[in-house]
Write a protein that holds these residues in place. Structure first.
Motif, mmCIF file in Angstrom:
data_model
loop_
_atom_site.group_PDB
_atom_site.id
_atom_site.type_symbol
_atom_site.label_atom_id
_atom_site.label_comp_id
_atom_site.label_asym_id
_atom_site.label_seq_id
_atom_site.Cartn_x
_atom_site.Cartn_y
_atom_site.Cartn_z
ATOM 1 N N ASN A 103 118.502 28.625 76.198
ATOM 2 C CA ASN A 103 117.999 27.265 75.973
ATOM 3 C C ASN A 103 117.751 26.962 74.504
ATOM 4 O OD1 ASN A 103 115.752 28.721 75.376
ATOM 5 N ND2 ASN A 103 114.525 28.028 77.109
ATOM 6 N N GLY A 104 118.214 27.823 73.639
ATOM 7 C CA GLY A 104 118.100 27.542 72.206
ATOM 8 C C GLY A 104 117.025 28.338 71.520
ATOM 9 N N ALA A 105 115.944 28.675 72.211
ATOM 10 C CA ALA A 105 114.830 29.487 71.689
ATOM 11 C C ALA A 105 113.543 28.939 72.253
ATOM 12 C CB ALA A 105 114.745 29.488 70.170
ATOM 13 N N GLY A 106 112.523 29.772 72.280
ATOM 14 C CA GLY A 106 111.210 29.332 72.729
ATOM 15 C C GLY A 106 110.261 29.262 71.555
ATOM 16 N N TRP A 107 108.955 29.235 71.867
ATOM 17 C CA TRP A 107 107.971 29.136 70.801
ATOM 18 C C TRP A 107 108.056 30.312 69.839
ATOM 19 C CZ3 TRP A 107 103.635 28.098 74.896
ATOM 20 C CH2 TRP A 107 103.732 26.781 75.328
ATOM 21 N N VAL A 108 108.183 31.516 70.390
ATOM 22 C CA VAL A 108 108.208 32.714 69.543
ATOM 23 C C VAL A 108 109.433 32.701 68.639
ATOM 24 C CG1 VAL A 108 108.243 35.230 69.510
ATOM 25 C CG2 VAL A 108 106.963 34.029 71.291
ATOM 26 N N GLY A 109 110.599 32.422 69.228
ATOM 27 C CA GLY A 109 111.823 32.384 68.439
ATOM 28 C C GLY A 109 111.790 31.320 67.356
ATOM 29 N N SER A 110 111.190 30.182 67.660
ATOM 30 C CA SER A 110 111.113 29.097 66.674
ATOM 31 C C SER A 110 110.205 29.475 65.508
ATOM 32 C CB SER A 110 110.593 27.820 67.347
ATOM 33 O OG SER A 110 111.482 27.384 68.353
ATOM 34 N N ILE A 111 109.086 30.134 65.813
ATOM 35 C CA ILE A 111 108.190 30.586 64.744
ATOM 36 C C ILE A 111 108.885 31.624 63.867
ATOM 37 C CG2 ILE A 111 106.094 31.915 64.289
ATOM 38 C CD1 ILE A 111 104.789 30.489 66.604
ATOM 39 N N ILE A 161 105.625 25.125 67.530
ATOM 40 C CA ILE A 161 106.893 24.723 66.938
ATOM 41 C C ILE A 161 107.912 24.607 68.064
ATOM 42 C CG2 ILE A 161 108.750 25.376 65.356
ATOM 43 C CD1 ILE A 161 106.708 26.867 63.707
ATOM 44 N N LEU A 162 108.596 23.486 68.154
ATOM 45 C CA LEU A 162 109.560 23.267 69.227
ATOM 46 C C LEU A 162 110.954 23.748 68.821
ATOM 47 C CD1 LEU A 162 108.448 19.657 70.282
ATOM 48 C CD2 LEU A 162 107.639 21.854 71.163
ATOM 49 N N ARG A 163 111.874 23.730 69.772
ATOM 50 C CA ARG A 163 113.266 24.074 69.480
ATOM 51 C C ARG A 163 113.878 23.029 68.561
ATOM 52 N NH1 ARG A 163 113.040 24.703 75.112
ATOM 53 N NH2 ARG A 163 114.382 22.896 75.457
ATOM 54 N N ASP A 164 114.880 23.444 67.813
ATOM 55 C CA ASP A 164 115.514 22.544 66.841
ATOM 56 C C ASP A 164 116.027 21.262 67.483
ATOM 57 O OD1 ASP A 164 114.999 24.288 64.816
ATOM 58 O OD2 ASP A 164 117.013 25.180 64.787
ATOM 59 N N GLU A 165 116.479 21.355 68.756
ATOM 60 C CA GLU A 165 117.050 20.192 69.418
ATOM 61 C C GLU A 165 116.076 19.025 69.479
ATOM 62 O OE1 GLU A 165 117.426 23.239 70.330
ATOM 63 O OE2 GLU A 165 119.603 23.514 70.238
ATOM 64 N N PHE A 166 114.786 19.316 69.591
ATOM 65 C CA PHE A 166 113.796 18.242 69.656
ATOM 66 C C PHE A 166 113.712 17.492 68.326
ATOM 67 C CE2 PHE A 166 112.290 20.943 73.133
ATOM 68 C CZ PHE A 166 112.040 20.004 74.110
ATOM 69 N N TYR A 167 113.802 18.228 67.237
ATOM 70 C CA TYR A 167 113.666 17.593 65.928
ATOM 71 C C TYR A 167 114.935 16.855 65.514
ATOM 72 C CZ TYR A 167 109.535 20.528 65.759
ATOM 73 O OH TYR A 167 108.336 21.133 66.047
ATOM 74 N N LYS A 168 116.042 17.191 66.145
ATOM 75 C CA LYS A 168 117.305 16.521 65.844
ATOM 76 C C LYS A 168 117.511 15.255 66.664
ATOM 77 C CE LYS A 168 119.653 20.892 64.768
ATOM 78 N NZ LYS A 168 120.665 21.872 65.243
ATOM 79 N N SER A 169 116.716 15.051 67.713
ATOM 80 C CA SER A 169 116.943 13.937 68.637
ATOM 81 C C SER A 169 116.521 12.605 68.023
ATOM 82 C CB SER A 169 116.169 14.160 69.934
ATOM 83 O OG SER A 169 114.781 14.004 69.706
ATOM 84 N N ASP A 170 117.063 11.527 68.554
ATOM 85 C CA ASP A 170 116.719 10.181 68.087
ATOM 86 C C ASP A 170 115.254 9.872 68.340
ATOM 87 O OD1 ASP A 170 119.302 9.726 67.247
ATOM 88 O OD2 ASP A 170 119.931 8.837 69.148
ATOM 89 N N ILE A 171 114.709 10.403 69.442
ATOM 90 C CA ILE A 171 113.308 10.130 69.764
ATOM 91 C C ILE A 171 112.394 10.655 68.667
ATOM 92 C CG2 ILE A 171 111.428 10.650 71.375
ATOM 93 C CD1 ILE A 171 113.486 10.720 73.600
ATOM 94 N N MET A 172 112.633 11.891 68.225
ATOM 95 C CA MET A 172 111.781 12.480 67.202
ATOM 96 C C MET A 172 111.959 11.791 65.860
ATOM 97 S SD MET A 172 109.908 14.826 68.578
ATOM 98 C CE MET A 172 109.342 15.815 67.203
ATOM 99 N N ARG A 173 113.191 11.383 65.562
ATOM 100 C CA ARG A 173 113.439 10.734 64.261
ATOM 101 C C ARG A 173 112.771 9.375 64.180
ATOM 102 N NH1 ARG A 173 118.764 13.087 64.503
ATOM 103 N NH2 ARG A 173 119.598 11.219 65.504
ATOM 104 N N ASN A 174 112.554 8.726 65.332
ATOM 105 C CA ASN A 174 111.990 7.375 65.332
ATOM 106 C C ASN A 174 110.486 7.358 65.464
ATOM 107 O OD1 ASN A 174 114.513 6.190 65.087
ATOM 108 N ND2 ASN A 174 114.853 6.155 67.305
ATOM 109 N N ILE A 175 109.838 8.517 65.553
ATOM 110 C CA ILE A 175 108.380 8.548 65.604
ATOM 111 C C ILE A 175 107.827 8.238 64.225
ATOM 112 C CG2 ILE A 175 106.361 10.023 65.954
ATOM 113 C CD1 ILE A 175 107.881 11.511 68.089
#
Length: 213
Positions: A1-9, A196-210
């Motif tokens: 799934n891309g990584a979890g909390w531990v992998g992201s840290i 820290i979330l997976r990279d996919e969350f920070y790349k999404s349009d939802i996160m960019r528009n916050i």
């Protein structure tokens, strides 16, 4: 799934100069290996004997069995500490054996709360049901596995209390985390630490528009 909390840290910590990372997990055998500048330590999982399983099923002296397993894991955790010589130890979760490292080192430890078993155990069954009545009435064919699941929960919960009582630094996200750790350890120091979330969350349009605060 891309990584979890531990992998992201870990991914972000690898970008910090002059920081060495050691990662400890349960595997099939004792092993040390280095990959992409991270030192990995595999601790072999202790398997219960048939006698120990039988005692647990009969609801015998499971606390004695559990405490004996602590000595097994503490031996390996000390080997990790002696080899890696960390300045600080970050333990993810109170439900597993890794918090037992508090008994083999004087180095500062912070325990990252991911849930606390003891309150869950109390509220696991629906109102009006005990584990015994629930399994007899609704899952008679799975009675053995359910009894062993309860035994495992009790063992983990018993160990969890001992770990929390002996680690003073906690990282969490909620007032519930903070209050429960204080109940078990009035000397606890609690720090807010959002995940820290997976990279996919920070790349999404939802996160960019916050909007930024």
């Amino acid at each position: 799934n891309g990584a979890g909390w531990v992998g992201s840290i870990i991914k972000h910590m690898k970008e910090i100069p002059d920081v060495s990372i050691g990662y400890v997990y349960k595997g099939q055998r004792w092993n040390i290996q280095k990959y992409e500048e991270i030192q990995y330590y595999s601790i072999p999982k202790k398997e219960n004997s048939l006698k120990e399983k039988f005692i647990q099923f009969l609801r015998g002296n499971w606390k004695n069995i559990e405490e004996k397993s602590w000595e097994y894991y503490k031996l390996y955790l000390k080997k990790v500490v002696d080899d890696f010589r960390p300045d600080i130890l970050h333990v993810f979760g109170s439900e597993d054996i890794f918090g037992l490292v508090t008994f083999v080192t004087s180095k500062p430890i912070i325990l990252h709360i991911q849930g606390i078993l003891n309150p869950y155990l109390v509220a696991y069954m629906p109102p009006g049901f005990s584990w015994h009545s629930y399994n007899i009435l609704l899952h008679p064919s799975k009675y053995y596995s359910q009894v062993m699941t309860l035994a495992q929960w009790k063992r983990q919960s018993y160990r969890e209390v001992k770990i929390i009582q002996n680690i003073n630094n906690y990282l969490g996200r909620t007032q519930w985390d903070k209050k429960v750790t204080y109940i078990y350890n009035p000397n606890s120091n609690y720090f807010l630490g959002n995940e820290i979330l997976r990279d996919e969350f920070y790349k999404s349009d939802i996160m960019r528009n916050i909007p930024e605060k």
